[in-house]
Design a protein around this motif. Sequence first.
Motif, mmCIF file in Angstrom:
data_model
loop_
_atom_site.group_PDB
_atom_site.id
_atom_site.type_symbol
_atom_site.label_atom_id
_atom_site.label_comp_id
_atom_site.label_asym_id
_atom_site.label_seq_id
_atom_site.Cartn_x
_atom_site.Cartn_y
_atom_site.Cartn_z
ATOM 1 N N SER A 166 -8.923 -4.112 2.580
ATOM 2 C CA SER A 166 -8.644 -5.147 3.581
ATOM 3 C C SER A 166 -8.985 -4.667 4.986
ATOM 4 C CB SER A 166 -7.177 -5.581 3.506
ATOM 5 O OG SER A 166 -6.347 -4.551 3.984
ATOM 6 N N LEU A 167 -8.698 -3.415 5.263
ATOM 7 C CA LEU A 167 -8.984 -2.914 6.607
ATOM 8 C C LEU A 167 -10.489 -2.681 6.780
ATOM 9 C CD1 LEU A 167 -7.342 -2.340 9.041
ATOM 10 C CD2 LEU A 167 -7.037 0.000 8.333
ATOM 11 N N LEU A 182 -8.162 3.900 9.056
ATOM 12 C CA LEU A 182 -8.838 3.822 7.759
ATOM 13 C C LEU A 182 -9.394 5.165 7.263
ATOM 14 C CD1 LEU A 182 -9.489 1.992 5.477
ATOM 15 C CD2 LEU A 182 -11.471 1.158 6.713
ATOM 16 N N SER A 204 -5.362 -2.048 -0.062
ATOM 17 C CA SER A 204 -5.067 -2.013 1.376
ATOM 18 C C SER A 204 -6.286 -1.538 2.155
ATOM 19 C CB SER A 204 -3.897 -1.071 1.671
ATOM 20 O OG SER A 204 -2.729 -1.584 1.111
ATOM 21 N N TYR A 214 4.026 -1.514 9.763
ATOM 22 C CA TYR A 214 2.997 -0.834 8.983
ATOM 23 C C TYR A 214 2.855 -1.499 7.622
ATOM 24 C CZ TYR A 214 0.421 3.126 7.045
ATOM 25 O OH TYR A 214 -0.530 3.919 6.474
ATOM 26 N N GLY A 262 0.829 -1.208 0.000
ATOM 27 C CA GLY A 262 0.000 0.000 0.000
ATOM 28 C C GLY A 262 0.856 1.247 0.000
ATOM 29 N N LEU A 263 0.279 2.310 0.522
ATOM 30 C CA LEU A 263 1.023 3.579 0.564
ATOM 31 C C LEU A 263 2.311 3.411 1.354
ATOM 32 C CD1 LEU A 263 -1.959 6.009 1.233
ATOM 33 C CD2 LEU A 263 -0.674 5.748 -0.879
ATOM 34 N N GLY A 264 2.289 2.491 2.322
ATOM 35 C CA GLY A 264 3.479 2.230 3.121
ATOM 36 C C GLY A 264 4.661 1.822 2.237
ATOM 37 N N LEU A 312 3.591 -4.483 6.628
ATOM 38 C CA LEU A 312 3.031 -5.841 6.583
ATOM 39 C C LEU A 312 1.597 -5.891 7.117
ATOM 40 C CD1 LEU A 312 6.136 -7.947 7.721
ATOM 41 C CD2 LEU A 312 5.225 -7.745 5.415
ATOM 42 N N SER A 313 0.996 -4.738 7.362
ATOM 43 C CA SER A 313 -0.388 -4.666 7.880
ATOM 44 C C SER A 313 -0.549 -5.451 9.180
ATOM 45 C CB SER A 313 -1.399 -5.206 6.868
ATOM 46 O OG SER A 313 -1.469 -4.422 5.734
ATOM 47 N N ILE A 373 -6.190 -7.119 10.350
ATOM 48 C CA ILE A 373 -6.402 -7.615 8.988
ATOM 49 C C ILE A 373 -5.987 -9.082 8.878
ATOM 50 C CG2 ILE A 373 -5.686 -7.373 6.582
ATOM 51 C CD1 ILE A 373 -5.182 -4.404 7.187
#
Length: 478
Positions: free
Chosen positions: A345-346, A99, A342, A239, A24-26, A241-242, A247
């Motif tokens: 998923s959240l 989110l 991403s 961050y 994601g943005l991460g 790896l969520s 999640i």
Amino acid sequence: MEEKRANWSGQIAFVLAAAASAIGLGNLWRFPYLAAQYGGGAFIAVYLLLVATLGFTLMLTEVAIGRRTRQSQLTAFSILNKKWGFLGIIGTIIPLLILPYYCVIGGWVVYFFKTYLLMAFVGVEPMGAGAECSKAFFDSFITSSYASFAYAVFFIAGCAGVIVLGVKNGIEKSNIVMMPLLFLIAIAISVYVMLMPGSAAGLKYYLVPDLNSFKGADGGFSVALLAKTLLGAVGQMFYSLSLAMGIMITYGSYMRKADSIEKCVRRIEICDTFVALIAGLMIIPVVYLFAVKNGIPVETAMKEGPGLMFVTLPKVFASLGVAGAWIGMVFFLLVIFAAATSAISLFEACVASVCDLFKMARAKSTLIVASVLIFLASFSAFGYGVWGHITIFGMQFLDFFDFSANSVMMPILAALTCVFAGWILKPKTIFEECEAAGAVMKAKRFYSFTVRFVAPVLMIALLVSETCRVLKLGGWSI
Ligand code: PFF
């Protein structure tokens, strides 16, 4: 109405969905910027080591808890142990903090995509020909009264549409389209960048470890700088790896018993890290080249933070001539895919929690969660604009949500989850789940040691350091 719990259609679908969440943005914005800031190759080496050790342990724990309980995080912990049920409540608050602001940033990305689309097809140049006004353009958008909010609502509505369709028809199908495209676009842009004349120096800056980055003011080796790099990498890994967002527990709860958790976790980590590394290849050499060409100190150009994607990159794209508008358009499309998968998923983790708790149908709980999200997103969207005068601990809403989730609640939840898994539930229960289908788990000893000792200590160190940084208490703040 109670619905039968959904399942992924197979191991690949699970890995793809979890990787879609992780990428994601991460990866696209935060990783390149941190890598540049903390000395390129040295940061990358520390990061890779952490993903293979700590990241593996944390992700395996979450997926195993999800699959064992077949619940989302709100109810998963209390099923395993009533007294530790509060972890589910902390874990449900975290997505509600992250989110909404993530969707606001998602809205910014959509707006930039639209801008480049118009530039490429219609030839308008809203940022000025040389994108010399890119900062003013970005600032005027995020401080506008309604535009930033409207784009956030659009982004949330798009994600809600996918969630309503369900695990197999919505999430799996959208991932099958978006993820391969994301990989293709990322690889194509990075190859283009590497072929640009003069990109080798930027590549060197990014990839070759520079031990000078650990030199203190007196010119000697600084342990504090090494610790900062380590904690910076821990925060990023977490961050990216969520983790500690619920999640992986939720996605694990849809996993089939026949699939190997250990193998899946390794694959998810490989995909996530691959895209992070590629993101650096796409961004750092061009920013480097641009800085050198324009006489800007490289360090300054690299340390733009949030502006790296929305202010510096547009300038870089403008310097590429006609191709710039097209590359910008494709780049922001890639970022939309990454941010949307991403966010979905959240969003799903929240919807699943509401479904599990109230035994409610998916469509209804999606509508409820979307309404709450829109309400909460309004704070982050208007917080840079009409509510700009309101601050919490000196931070605007968006920054405050980011800080309280990423720097406070997530390290606490991750540390407590490890204590729970390592000392209360005991690693043996996690191994049992990992070996449910007869596969033998290889990294047992390593897992036990990391989950019991290494992970809690590093998480607490991250929490202390981040709190010191934001409250300006000095110390080893990163
Ligand atoms: N792993 C995600 C990323 O790197 O962007 C983290 C994430 C943040 C996932 C926010 C989902 C989300 F809504």
